[in-house]
Design a protein around this motif. Structure first.
Motif, PDB file in Angstrom:
ATOM      1  N   GLU A  52       0.781  -1.235  -0.016  1.00 28.05           N
ATOM      2  CA  GLU A  52      -0.037  -0.076  -0.112  1.00 28.05           C
ATOM      3  C   GLU A  52       0.840   1.337  -0.013  1.00 28.05           C
ATOM      4  N   LEU A  71       1.514   1.905  -3.531  1.00 28.48           N
ATOM      5  CA  LEU A  71       0.373   2.356  -4.007  1.00 28.48           C
ATOM      6  C   LEU A  71       0.074   3.856  -3.811  1.00 28.48           C
ATOM      7  N   LEU A 106      -0.349   6.740  -6.581  1.00 26.91           N
ATOM      8  CA  LEU A 106      -1.755   7.271  -6.834  1.00 26.91           C
ATOM      9  C   LEU A 106      -1.739   8.636  -6.369  1.00 26.91           C
ATOM     10  N   ARG A 107      -0.862   9.180  -5.319  1.00 27.75           N
ATOM     11  CA  ARG A 107      -0.651  10.545  -5.065  1.00 27.75           C
ATOM     12  C   ARG A 107      -0.283  11.473  -6.273  1.00 27.75           C
ATOM     13  N   ILE A 154      -1.245  11.186  -9.304  1.00 27.54           N
ATOM     14  CA  ILE A 154      -2.359  11.311 -10.302  1.00 27.54           C
ATOM     15  C   ILE A 154      -3.168  12.429  -9.720  1.00 27.54           C
ATOM     16  N   GLU A 211      -8.785  10.969 -13.744  1.00 30.75           N
ATOM     17  CA  GLU A 211      -8.023   9.654 -13.608  1.00 30.75           C
ATOM     18  C   GLU A 211      -8.136   8.959 -12.156  1.00 30.75           C
ATOM     19  N   ARG A 212      -8.177   9.803 -11.134  1.00 26.59           N
ATOM     20  CA  ARG A 212      -8.393   9.256  -9.687  1.00 26.59           C
ATOM     21  C   ARG A 212      -9.536   8.516  -9.635  1.00 26.59           C
ATOM     22  N   CYS A 272      -9.147   5.206 -11.501  1.00 25.77           N
ATOM     23  CA  CYS A 272      -8.239   4.388 -10.733  1.00 25.77           C
ATOM     24  C   CYS A 272      -9.090   3.795  -9.165  1.00 25.77           C
ATOM     25  N   ALA A 273     -10.051   4.447  -8.960  1.00 23.91           N
ATOM     26  CA  ALA A 273     -10.930   3.924  -7.761  1.00 23.91           C
ATOM     27  C   ALA A 273     -11.655   2.786  -8.128  1.00 23.91           C
ATOM     28  N   TRP A 283      -7.471  -0.079  -4.387  1.00 24.90           N
ATOM     29  CA  TRP A 283      -7.091   1.036  -4.720  1.00 24.90           C
ATOM     30  C   TRP A 283      -7.971   2.319  -4.115  1.00 24.90           C
ATOM     31  N   LEU A 291      -6.797   5.431  -2.294  1.00 25.51           N
ATOM     32  CA  LEU A 291      -7.099   6.679  -2.771  1.00 25.51           C
ATOM     33  C   LEU A 291      -7.866   7.517  -1.669  1.00 25.51           C
TER      34      LEU A 291
END
Length: 640
Positions: free
Chosen positions: A66, A69, A73-74, A76, A81-82, A85-86, A92, A96
């Motif tokens: 994690e 990840l 992810l931060r 993005i 896009e977030r 990803c969610a 994920w 997020l």
């Protein structure tokens, strides 16, 4: 067995990952809470991996720590896009939702690892979105989806969570509320109802991140204590509205923290909180000068609290007191005598045993701007207190009495006479002490109340024709009249009122006045048909077709007519259908047992203007006739 999931980003590009089918179904059900491109569709492929070694292998996407990840992810920054990803997996989504907005890397020109391919910038939040979760939909997973999905669309401003006791094992917890705190710093309104697994930890997370909270509503939150409320108070100085109901662990310390740190508090409602008493409320009212709306219900407070309200409540305009069993007559007397409630305009007192004639008179003198008062179940208020109150309350515009059984007809007439040119609305509900007698009353000694526009008397069985005739003489300017459930009122009394009314009646409700006949309706139509807009005759069983004939002839502006359970026939409906000047929009014929299917043609003609038609319990009208009406009057809502 893991299933292969195909995912399209809307541009024809496909991605594959392995996930639990049940988890995928849960993610799909919350897809609306996170961003989803219009063309994206998540589906379970028909191809399954049957190889035992492959099925036991952990999917590579889930092996990634994690921490890694989080760092990926931060970086993005784009909301779209977030959101995409969610939708990949629960893991994920939760990662997020753990990313604060301040931790998201902003796009920097020339830095390829953080630059967005679409060139989209990070949006400013203003808290314009509202989300509500109820029952089984109130889960941590959905809150996480809301936290991620709203961050790029204006920011979440209002969140309402209404849990369900039957699903408490899977309901909202501190984890979900913490996700909201991190992802929705613009949150201004938070309502938590029936969420037993949310504790001080979750509320403290909100306080730490959401400093713009203006309205907080806590109802049936048994795990939240003074600590959680104090955290909100200390971090949210803009708190202007606070409602606490059935929170058994919130007490005086929490209320004192609000008093200390929330100078902008304007609205306060506290109900059924046994630990909140005089100490907390005294601190609050003595230090918060902006409070204008107060509701106190079923609290263990004494005369001291009302004394403080009466002395310090200089900004209070609306006050509701309900079920205060430990407040005596002295408390109400001191509240009025303190003369601090100078701006009080509306007062509602329900089931308070300390409300007596003495306290009521003190309130009338200490609240010079009081315009509305409602007394419910105040069994110790009598004629003397009511007359004294109305004599001193010079600005009174609305008076409502409900189940005040010591008040008699003499008190009502005296109150009307005292109010002179101010009182606009009078409502009496289930006042059993009212009897039809005019003993000791003389019209020459009474003043007319020319300002009264609305009179409502419901379910007062002792109120009869003599009292009604007297009220009619005192109130000649009525525009709205509601007499419901008055079996003692006959044609004679109501006719006197109708003839003495100089103004034009607009709304009349005579439901369940079983003694009235066609004579009253015909007179009403002839004298006030030019202004009458709403007429309710439900349950007037002596009303027949003759009344409908008079209505058809004189009531040109009538838009709402209820003749349910009346003795009308097809001929009466024929009168209405032949009146070209009528434009009835709502017609209720429920329980009219003398109507038959022959009424079809007439209803079709009336139906040109109808938007609502009630044919329930009209047993003489066949189902086939109703079907024809539904097809013909397609613009009209028909109940059958």
């Amino acid at each position: 067995m893991p299933a292969l999931v195909n995912y399209s980003n809307g541009d024809g590009e496909m991605y594959s990952l392995r996930s639990n089918p049940m988890e995928l179904a849960q993610l799909c059900s919350i897809a609306r809470d996170v961003y989803s491109p219009a063309c994206k569709r998540a589906r379970i492929s028909s191809s399954f991996a049957f190889n035992s070694e492959e099925s036991n292998r952990q999917p590579s996407i889930e092996v990634l720590p994690e921490e890694c990840l989080f760092e990926i992810l931060r970086r993005i920054p784009g909301g779209k896009e977030r959101g995409a990803c969610a939708s990949v997996s629960k893991k994920w989504l939760m990662v997020l939702s753990s990313i604060r907005r301040s931790e998201i890397c902003k796009p920097v020109s020339g830095c390829g690892d953080v630059e967005m391919a679409s060139g989209e910038s990070v949006e400013e939040l203003d808290g314009c979105l509202t989300r509500s979760l109820e029952g089984k939909k109130a889960t941590d997973l959905r809150l996480a989806a809301i936290a991620v999905g709203t961050s790029s669309r204006g920011g979440l401003g209002k969140l309402c969570i209404r849990g369900n006791s039957s699903s408490s094992g899977h309901g909202v917890t501190d984890l979900g509320l913490s996700a909201i705190a991190r992802g929705c710093p613009s949150l201004r309104t938070l309502s938590l109802w029936n969420v037993p697994r949310v504790s001080d930890k979750g509320l403290s997370a909100i306080a730490k991140e959401c400093h713009s909270i203006e309205k907080l509503d806590l109802c049936h939150c048994p795990s939240i204590t003074d600590e959680g409320l104090a955290a909100i108070a200390g971090s949210c100085p803009n708190l202007s509205s606070l409602s606490i109901e059935s929170c058994s662990r919130i007490g005086n310390a929490g209320v004192q923290a609000v008093a200390k740190f929330c100078p902008k508090l304007q609205s306060l409602s506290i109900k059924d909180c046994p630990l909140i008493g005089d100490q907390g409320l005294s601190a609050l009212f003595s230090s918060s000068t902006a409070i204008s709306k107060v509701k106190l219900q079923s609290l263990n407070i004494t005369d001291l609290s009302l004394a403080v309200v009466g002395y310090y409540g200089k900004s209070i305009t609306s006050l509701v007191l309900t079920g205060l069993q430990f407040v005596s007559e002295k408390g109400f007397w001191v509240m009025g005598s303190a003369k601090g409630l100078e701006k009080l305009a509306s007062l509602v007192i329900t089931s308070c045993r300390g409300t007596t004639d003495l306290g009521l008179e003190a309130i009338s003198k200490g609240c010079p701007n009081l315009k509305q008062i409602c007394l419910r179940k105040c069994s110790f208020v009598s004629d003397s207190g009511l007359v004294s109150f109305t004599r001193s309350a010079g600005c009174l515009e609305s008076l409502q009495l409900e189940e005040c059984n010591r008040v008699t007809e003499s008190g009502i007439i005296g109150a009307i006479s005292n109010c002179g040119a101010k009182l606009k609305s009078l409502s009496l509900v289930r006042c059993m002490g009212i009897k039809d007698t005019t003993a000791g009353l003389s019209l020459s000694s009474l003043s007319q109340c020319s300002s009264l526009r609305s009179l409502s008397i419901k379910n007062c069985p002792g109120f009869g024709s003599l009292g009604l005739a007297l009220v009619g003489n005192l109130c000649p300017r009525l525009q709205q009249l509601e007499l419901s459930g008055l079996h003692g009122v006959t044609d004679e009394g109501l006719l006197l009122l109708l003839r003495s009314c100089n103004a034009c009646l607009e709304k009349v409700n005579l439901s369940d006045c079983s003694s009235l006949s066609d004579e009253v309706v015909s007179t009403l139509a002839r004298l006030h048909g030019g202004s009458l807009e709403v007429l309710n005759l439900d349950g007037c069983r002596r009303v027949t077709d003759a009344s409908l004939a008079a209505i058809a002839e004189h009531c040109m502006f009538l838009s709402d007519l209820d003749v349910s359970r009346c003795a009308i026939t097809d001929a009466g409906i024929g009168y209405l259908s032949n009146a070209n000047q009528l434009n009835i929009q709502v017609l209720s014929l429920s329980g009219c047992c003398y109507l038959s299917s022959k009424v079809l043609t007439c209803l079709k003609r009336i139906g040109r203007t109808l938007v609502g038609l009630n044919l329930q319990h009209c047993n003489g009208i066949s189902s086939k006739t109703v079907e024809v009406l539904v097809e013909s009057l397609w613009r009209c809502d028909i109940l059958s």
